[in-house]
Design an enzyme around this catalytic site. Structure first.
Site, mmCIF file in Angstrom:
data_model
loop_
_atom_site.group_PDB
_atom_site.id
_atom_site.type_symbol
_atom_site.label_atom_id
_atom_site.label_comp_id
_atom_site.label_asym_id
_atom_site.label_seq_id
_atom_site.Cartn_x
_atom_site.Cartn_y
_atom_site.Cartn_z
ATOM 1 N N ASP A 173 51.088 85.667 65.226
ATOM 2 C CA ASP A 173 49.772 85.470 64.506
ATOM 3 C C ASP A 173 49.298 83.992 64.575
ATOM 4 O O ASP A 173 49.943 82.946 65.001
ATOM 5 C CB ASP A 173 50.015 85.774 62.818
ATOM 6 C CG ASP A 173 51.209 84.942 62.441
ATOM 7 O OD1 ASP A 173 52.287 84.424 63.009
ATOM 8 O OD2 ASP A 173 50.907 84.450 61.181
ATOM 9 N N GLU A 240 53.549 84.259 60.248
ATOM 10 C CA GLU A 240 54.493 83.097 60.198
ATOM 11 C C GLU A 240 53.462 82.154 59.145
ATOM 12 O O GLU A 240 53.845 81.390 58.265
ATOM 13 C CB GLU A 240 54.947 82.042 61.354
ATOM 14 C CG GLU A 240 55.507 80.895 61.084
ATOM 15 C CD GLU A 240 54.739 79.735 60.812
ATOM 16 O OE1 GLU A 240 55.100 78.567 60.565
ATOM 17 O OE2 GLU A 240 53.521 79.569 60.983
#
Ligand SMILES: *[C@@H]1O[C@H](CO)[C@@H](O)[C@H](O)[C@H]1NC(C)=O
Ligand SMILES: *[C@@H]1O[C@H](CO)[C@@H](O)[C@H](O)[C@H]1NC(C)=O
Ligand SMILES: *[C@@H]1O[C@H](CO)[C@@H](O)[C@H](O)[C@H]1NC(C)=O
Ligand SMILES: [Zn+2]
Length: 578
Positions: A173, A240
């Site tokens: 991400d 994350e």
């Protein structure tokens, strides 16, 4: 991921052309050289406890450097792989692969709903498909498991099951690009534009570069016929940037159920990049992370009409508490375990422009044991903190009031005022110390205004101050061991040797510390040997390539170096006796 960027802690020496000044400079240098000889060859002998530099007595060094480490078991194909990774053909291919990855907008938003429900997760399957198409050998050789739908877990089984696996991490991400900033980008944020030197775009530096580099290294190793003895695991989370609960938070327990506690030899995740300090270059693989504590404080006081107010109302009392919190910050403190202390020793030994005052204080600390008890001022830490806040908070608990809410109406007194205080906990401290300190401050204000103090997560009562700690609470990470072991090599040495093999011996490897948290927070149970390190080194790039802001980009050379580092590290770990 947020770490401290490139910094030059000392201004560069100014050159002066005047012959008179040049003579003086020579004289000073000569006197300096004489003093150096006297100090090291005479004073040292009369004072055996004195700390000395490694060139004099290697066993006494506080900053041991390992020799560059090259894989010893090689084949013609693996040698050819080494050349291929340096070729223009590979460079072109690598730019394409990274650029393609950046073009898939895998943004993770703070208010993301459940996986499988919120449509914003739908950008992740195309990313997985892209990886499959781009790395065919990885996908035909390694096993791929999808954990909690989008987390990617690759396993390359080793031939020797008794060896603990190597685990490489990255996250899929990226931080969202707010619409309001899109037109501030020189090249559109999801263009993956290549300008001849950099690949631009969100995620190019945090951290699709690391993810793609890992896969490129493994793809090349498969192609070269490498067959690992030690199992290699690749573990890629997908949230994350919003705490990692859905990705790493599922991957780590899954790995623990599959392999057991302490079952992994070494873990490398995104982290600090190489920096220049005090006239020397340092690689600072993160061996520690600060802790994290959010405290909510609710002030309840009687309401009423604002036309007949009491002297202090809830907002005023909350403000007084905020003022008290800001007036009582944490002192800088270098715990014996804090990696920054080791960096200071490394600077003193290896950096020409290391400040003499710091050297003096370090020396004092080394020779007088116990100068640094927690109750006393840590003069070394205070002096070191003068380099600026990015440095200071590597060894200081931070405290910041970040949110305030109170009052609903102009003619009504506030009955409930709430503030949220964020802390990043220093190595050597604990969440408990932080919770106690802020409770003591709240108690002073509560007493002054005759309010009841309700400690953590009890029920709010009328006329009270109530404290809550959020579930995001995290202790400082266990510090990864960096000290040599007498009878075998350590993962830190393998990592250091791999790095110095790539960049040369002028690069000093010292332990680093992260002020932010990475996905590794979920992996503590799998290994004590966790490193947060970005091995790509772009000497022209200032800091971290604008991560989390506009114009994020990565130098292609740095990216290629990351690929080479990953390939070498996997091979070195495969050969190592750790
Ligand atoms: C690499 O790409 C550049 C720019 O597109 C091109 O000029 C060059 O010929 C390519 N080199 C190789 C070996 O493919
Ligand atoms: C403090 O509050 C208590 C009850 O909450 C009350 O009985 C007492 O009189 C108050 N004292 C002062 C000095 O206002
Ligand atoms: C304590 O309260 C906070 C804030 O309301 C909440 O987020 C958290 O889950 C609670 N923690 C515990 C251990 O109950
Ligand atoms: Zn990151």
């Amino acid at each position: 991921m947020k770490v401290w960027g490139k910094q030059t802690l000392v201004p560069p020496p100014t050159s002066d052309k005047s012959p008179h000044v040049r003579f003086l400079v020579k004289l000073v240098l000569l006197l300096g050289a004489i003093w150096y000889l006297l100090r090291n060859y005479i004073i040292v002998r009369t004072e055996p406890s004195t700390w000395i530099s490694p060139s004099q007595r290697n066993s006494n060094t506080k900053c041991p450097q390992v020799e560059p480490l090259f894989p010893s078991q090689t084949t013609e194909q693996l040698d050819a792989m080494g050349d291929f990774l340096k070729s223009e053909t590979f460079r072109n291919k690598s730019i394409q692969r990274l650029s393609g990855a950046v073009q898939i907008p895998t943004e993770s938003f703070d208010d993301m709903g459940d996986v499988g429900k919120d449509p914003r997760w739908d950008s992740f399957p195309p990313f997985a498909t892209y990886l499959k198409k781009t790395f065919p050998l990885v996908h035909s050789t390694l096993q791929l498991e999808k954990v909690n739908t989008h987390a990617l877990l690759y396993t390359w089984p080793g031939t020797d099951e008794t060896l603990k696996p190597t685990l490489l991490m990255a996250h899929q991400d990226v931080v969202p690009v707010p619409d309001s900033t899109v037109n501030q980008w020189t090249h559109p944020p999801f263009s993956g534009h290549y300008d001849g030197k950099f690949v631009w775009g969100r995620g190019s530096s945090d951290c699709k570069n690391q993810l793609i580099a890992i896969l490129e290294a493994v793809e090349a190793l498969v192609e070269a016929g490498f067959a690992p003895r030690r199992t290699l695991i690749l573990s890629f989370g997908f949230d994350e940037e919003i705490s990692g609960q859905d990705g790493a938070g599922h991957l780590a327990p899954y790995l623990i159920s599959k392999y057991g506690h302490g079952s992994i030899a070494v873990i490398v995740d995104e982290g600090a990049v190489n920096v220049e300090s005090w006239g020397a270059n340092f690689a600072l693989p993160g061996v520690a992370e600060k802790g994290y504590v959010d405290v909510d404080i609710v002030v309840r006081m009687p309401g009423g009409h604002s036309s007949i107010p009491p002297k202090h109302n809830g907002i005023g009392v909350a403000s007084e508490l905020i003022t008290l919190i800001e007036a009582n910050p944490y002192d800088p403190y270098l715990d014996d375990e804090n990696p920054y202390l080791e960096l200071l020793y490394c600077g003193a030994e290896h950096a020409s422009e290391f400040p003499s005052k710091l050297k003096h204080l370090l020396h004092k600390r080394t020779t007088k044991s116990g100068t640094c008890s927690k109750s006393k001022k840590d003069h070394l830490a205070i002096e070191a903190s003068k380099a600026g806040p990015e440095i200071k908070y590597l060894f200081t608990t931070s405290v910041a009031v970040d949110i305030i809410n109170g009052g609903v109406k102009t003619n009504a007194l506030p009955e409930r005022t709430k503030i949220t205080v964020n802390h990043r906990v220093n190595v050597g401290s604990t969440s408990k110390a932080v919770l106690n300190k802020i409770a003591h401050l709240a108690e002073q204000v509560a007493q002054k205004y005759n309010l009841t103090l309700n400690l953590y997560n009890s029920t709010e009562t009328p006329s009270s101050i109530t404290l809550f700690h959020r579930d995001t609470l995290l202790e400082p990470a266990p510090v990864t061991p960096t000290h040599p072991d007498s009878d075998k090599s350590t993962p830190y040495e393998i990592l250091s040797g791999t790095t110095r093999a790539l960049y040369g011996k002028s690069l000093i490897v010292a332990p680093g510390i992260m002020t932010g948290n990475t996905d590794t927070r979920y992996y503590w149970g799998l290994s004590e040997h966790i490193f947060r390190y970005g091995p790509g080194w772009d000497r022209d790039q200032d800091g971290l390539g604008n991560i989390h802001t506009v114009n994020e980009k990565v130098g292609v050379q740095a990216h290629l170096d990351t690929v080479r580092w990953m390939a070498a590290f996997v091979r070195n770990m495969d050969e190592a006796d750790v």
